[in-house]
Design a protein around this motif. Structure first.
Motif, PDB file in Angstrom:
ATOM      1  N   ALA A   1       0.817  -1.220   0.000  1.00 31.56           N
ATOM      2  CA  ALA A   1       0.000   0.000   0.000  1.00 31.56           C
ATOM      3  C   ALA A   1       0.848   1.267   0.000  1.00 31.56           C
ATOM      4  O   ALA A   1       0.353   2.347  -0.338  1.00 31.56           O
ATOM      5  N   LEU A   2       2.110   1.137   0.376  1.00 31.40           N
ATOM      6  CA  LEU A   2       2.978   2.322   0.421  1.00 31.40           C
ATOM      7  C   LEU A   2       3.183   2.942  -0.960  1.00 31.40           C
ATOM      8  O   LEU A   2       3.325   4.162  -1.079  1.00 31.40           O
ATOM      9  N   LEU A   3       3.177   2.097  -2.006  1.00 35.98           N
ATOM     10  CA  LEU A   3       3.390   2.628  -3.362  1.00 35.98           C
ATOM     11  C   LEU A   3       2.231   3.525  -3.804  1.00 35.98           C
ATOM     12  O   LEU A   3       2.467   4.684  -4.177  1.00 35.98           O
ATOM     13  N   PRO A   4       0.972   3.046  -3.796  1.00 35.68           N
ATOM     14  CA  PRO A   4      -0.109   3.965  -4.158  1.00 35.68           C
ATOM     15  C   PRO A   4      -0.262   5.123  -3.179  1.00 35.68           C
ATOM     16  O   PRO A   4      -0.712   6.201  -3.568  1.00 35.68           O
ATOM     17  N   LEU A   5       0.127   4.912  -1.926  1.00 34.83           N
ATOM     18  CA  LEU A   5       0.109   6.026  -0.968  1.00 34.83           C
ATOM     19  C   LEU A   5       1.029   7.141  -1.441  1.00 34.83           C
ATOM     20  O   LEU A   5       0.637   8.324  -1.480  1.00 34.83           O
ATOM     21  N   ALA A   6       2.258   6.778  -1.829  1.00 34.13           N
ATOM     22  CA  ALA A   6       3.218   7.784  -2.304  1.00 34.13           C
ATOM     23  C   ALA A   6       2.730   8.447  -3.582  1.00 34.13           C
ATOM     24  O   ALA A   6       2.829   9.674  -3.748  1.00 34.13           O
ATOM     25  N   LEU A   7       2.176   7.653  -4.503  1.00 37.51           N
ATOM     26  CA  LEU A   7       1.697   8.210  -5.766  1.00 37.51           C
ATOM     27  C   LEU A   7       0.510   9.143  -5.552  1.00 37.51           C
ATOM     28  O   LEU A   7       0.385  10.165  -6.236  1.00 37.51           O
ATOM     29  N   SER A   8      -0.354   8.804  -4.600  1.00 37.11           N
ATOM     30  CA  SER A   8      -1.509   9.661  -4.335  1.00 37.11           C
ATOM     31  C   SER A   8      -1.073  11.015  -3.798  1.00 37.11           C
ATOM     32  O   SER A   8      -1.635  12.060  -4.157  1.00 37.11           O
ATOM     33  N   ARG A   9      -0.050  11.012  -2.959  1.00 38.90           N
ATOM     34  CA  ARG A   9       0.401  12.288  -2.393  1.00 38.90           C
ATOM     35  C   ARG A   9       1.200  13.090  -3.422  1.00 38.90           C
ATOM     36  O   ARG A   9       1.189  14.330  -3.393  1.00 38.90           O
TER      37      ARG A   9
END
Length: 204
Positions: free
Chosen positions: A54-62
Motif C-alpha cells: 500500500a505504500l506505493l499507491p500512498l506515495a503516488l496519491s500524495r
C-alpha cells in the motif's frame, strides 16, 4: 506543523513538474482524481492485509496531490478545482483508517472509530475556519498557494502522511498509534476553535 516548511522544500520541484504536465494537456482536476484513485487503492491493499504494498499507491496519491496544484498554477486555478482537491483529500484521509478496520475489525475497530471521529472534528474545525477566513477576506501563502485558507496546527498534512506510513510499516501497532494520533487530532481541532474565537470575535 511541518507543512509550511515542507512546501518551501518541495514546491520548486513540483512547479517544474507541473508546468511540464500542463504542456501535455493533462488537467489539474484529472490529476486530483488520479490521486484519489491511488489513495483508494492504498486503502484497498490495507484492507486486503497488504500494508507494505500500500505504500506505493500512498506515495503516488500524495505526489498527485502536490502536482494538481502545480498544474493549476501553470494553467488556470479554479474554485471547483480547489473544492475537488479538498474533497478528495478528506476521502483519502478517511479511507486509510477504514482499510485498517476492515483488515482486522476486532483489533482495530474501537481505535479506528476514535481516529475517524477525531479526523471528522479536525476537518470540521479546518473547513469552518476557512469559511470564516474567506468571509473576512484573509489570505495566506505560508502553506503554498491554495484555494482555501489553510490554518496551521499541531497536526497537518505532513504529519498525517507520516502517520499513515508508520501504520503501513507497523500494522500491528495500529490501535495504540490510532489512539495517540486521535488525541492529537482532537487537540489540534480544539486549538483551532480557540484561535477562531480570538480571530473572529463576536457576542456570545
Amino acid at each position: 506543523m511541518l507543512d509550511a516548511t515542507m512546501r518551501k522544500l518541495i514546491d520548486p520541484a513540483l512547479n517544474r513538474l507541473g508546468a511540464g504536465l500542463a504542456r501535455t494537456g493533462l488537467t489539474a482536476n484529472a490529476i486530483t482524481l488520479i490521486g484519489l484513485g491511488m489513495g483508494l487503492a492504498c486503502a484497498g491493499l490495507i484492507a486486503l492485509q497488504q500494508p507494505l504494498w500500500a505504500l506505493l499507491p500512498l506515495a503516488l496519491s500524495r505526489l498527485a496531490d502536490g502536482l494538481d496544484g502545480a498544474v493549476a498554477r501553470a494553467t488556470e486555478k479554479t474554485d471547483f478545482g480547489g473544492y475537488l482537491d479538498i474533497f478528495c483529500d478528506f476521502v483519502f484521509y478517511g479511507a486509510v483508517p477504514m482499510g485498517f478496520v476492515w483488515a482486522d475489525p476486532t483489533a482495530n475497530g474501537m481505535a479506528g472509530a476514535f481516529l475517524l471521529t477525531s479526523f471528522y472534528a479536525n476537518g470540521a474545525s479546518f473547513l469552518g475556519y476557512a469559511i470564516l477566513a474567506e468571509k473576512a477576506q484573509m489570505h495566506s501563502t505560508a502553506r503554498g498557494v491554495k484555494s482555501l485558507y489553510f490554518t496551521g496546527g499541531l497536526l497537518e498534512g505532513t504529519e498525517t502522511i507520516a502517520f499513515f506510513v508508520a501504520l503501513c510499516l507497523w500494522p500491528d501497532l495500529f490501535a495504540p498509534l490510532a489512539w495517540a494520533f486521535g488525541v492529537l487530532c482532537f487537540a489540534t481541532a480544539s486549538a483551532r476553535v480557540v484561535l477562531a474565537r480570538k480571530v473572529f470575535p463576536g457576542k456570545g
